[in-house]
Write an enzyme that holds these catalytic residues in place. Structure first.
Site, PDB file in Angstrom:
ATOM      1  N   SER A 116      31.387  46.467   6.545  1.00  0.00           N
ATOM      2  CA  SER A 116      30.213  46.954   5.820  1.00  0.00           C
ATOM      3  C   SER A 116      29.403  47.898   6.694  1.00  0.00           C
ATOM      4  CB  SER A 116      29.340  45.762   5.411  1.00  0.00           C
ATOM      5  OG  SER A 116      28.062  46.175   4.979  1.00  0.00           O
ATOM      6  N   GLU A 118      26.410  47.703   6.935  1.00  0.00           N
ATOM      7  CA  GLU A 118      25.376  46.865   7.539  1.00  0.00           C
ATOM      8  C   GLU A 118      25.731  46.499   8.988  1.00  0.00           C
ATOM      9  OE1 GLU A 118      22.478  46.035   6.230  1.00  0.00           O
ATOM     10  OE2 GLU A 118      22.870  47.019   4.310  1.00  0.00           O
ATOM     11  N   TYR A 123      24.119  38.819   7.812  1.00  0.00           N
ATOM     12  CA  TYR A 123      25.287  39.374   7.127  1.00  0.00           C
ATOM     13  C   TYR A 123      25.959  40.424   7.996  1.00  0.00           C
ATOM     14  CZ  TYR A 123      27.996  42.094   3.768  1.00  0.00           C
ATOM     15  OH  TYR A 123      29.010  42.772   3.129  1.00  0.00           O
TER      16      TYR A 123
END
Length: 330
Positions: free
Chosen positions: A134, A136, A158
């Site tokens: 991701s 992120e 996450y």
């Protein structure tokens, strides 16, 4: 003289009931794969809600009961399927929730990835493994745009869990010779996106406002910007990663930033409304980790022959059209 056709390739997808898993399953079926999906047992008790994204595929795929955080069920699933390709998409993936439940996010996302890699190494060492990374992972990026060599600076549980999964995947590639790669996917949306995500929150509220069911929409920072693409196209890139001669990691993105405000403007305009009459910014919904995340898609374009083709505006309109039908008809 008769020729023997090769049996179909077997693919195991974790997270098959999600947005990405459903699009990937469709793609693999079109390409002649035998598709298996790891699904929690509770899903079989409530198929209407938990399996709604793959309801149209249930007669063409095989569901395997199991949970990604359970090593015995993961091991059993890989032993049953003996996959040629594994697509590990399952995760606790709602970033805001990861701030509230860090322990669960880290446990499920890290241990699940480790369990699946270990099972593949033991039971299907020739299989090709994909890990869903991701944007992120970049968190507070050291450079813009981000590319495959950009250092990771995750700012959420996450993101941290995805960085750990990335390194586990690379370790199994380098230490055990597994064909394992990660896709660092930027925000990707579709009509199958969950309602808890801001994009689907916007399009569902546009539909409900148009049909008289709502009269306002509260959002966080309207000037927050993201690199948004279409999930269906991103799953094409994911499949292409496992078809290469050698495994490597790729950033998958559009390379273009758009704001939440732009998303609202296009979505409301599509139904003849002005977003400024309905949208309110509420600081309660501001995310503490918001940074400028935009990727560089050059490597995917050069090595995979992939590029994002669905425009931002067309993506927004597709989602609005879907929700107009869902909430009362266009």
């Amino acid at each position: 003289m008769t020729t023997c056709s090769q049996p179909p390739r077997r693919a195991l997808i974790t997270g098959i009931t999600g947005q990405d898993g459903s699009y990937l399953a469709e793609l693999l079926l079109e390409k002649g794969y035998q598709v298996f999906g790891l699904v929690r047992r509770v899903a079989f008790e409530d198929e209407t809600h938990r399996l709604h994204r793959i309801g149209h595929l249930l007669d063409r795929i095989e569901l395997v009961p199991g949970a990604v955080e359970s090593f015995p069920s993961i091991y059993g699933a890989v032993r049953q399927v003996r996959p040629h390709e594994v697509y590990h998409l399952a995760a606790q993936s709602y970033v805001s929730a990861s701030f509230d439940d860090e322990f669960s996010t880290l446990h499920v996302n890290i241990n699940g990835t480790h369990a699946l890699l270990a099972a593949c190494r033991d039971l299907a060492p020739a299989c090709r493994f994909y890990f869903a990374g991701s944007s992120e992972m970049f968190g507070r990026p050291a450079e813009t745009p981000q590319r495959e060599t950009t250092p990771f600076e995750p700012r959420s549980a996450y993101g941290i869990s995805k960085v750990a999964g990335f390194h586990l995947t690379r370790n199994y590639r380098e230490q055990y010779g597994l064909f394992a790669c990660s896709g660092i996917l930027y925000n990707h949306e579709s009509p199958r996106r969950g309602f808890e995500f801001v994009t689907r929150k916007i399009t569902s509220h546009v539909a409900m406002i148009k049909h008289g069911r709502k009269n306002r929409l509260e959002l966080g920072n309207l000037d927050a910007r993201r690199d948004w693409g279409h999930a269906r196209e991103y799953m094409e890139a994911v499949w292409r990663m496992l078809q290469q001669e050698r495994p490597r990691d790729y950033v998958i993105c559009t390379g273009v930033l758009h704001s939440v405000r732009e998303f609202c403007e296009i979505a409301f305009a599509h139904v003849g409304l002005d977003y400024r009459d309905y949208v309110v910014s509420n600081k309660r919904f501001f995310r503490p980790d918001a940074e400028l995340l935009v990727g560089d898609p050059r490597l995917a374009r050069e090595r995979l022959g992939w590029r994002s083709r669905v425009s931002f505006a067309d993506l927004v309109r597709e989602m609005v059209e879907h929700d107009l039908a869902l909430f009362g008809g266009a």
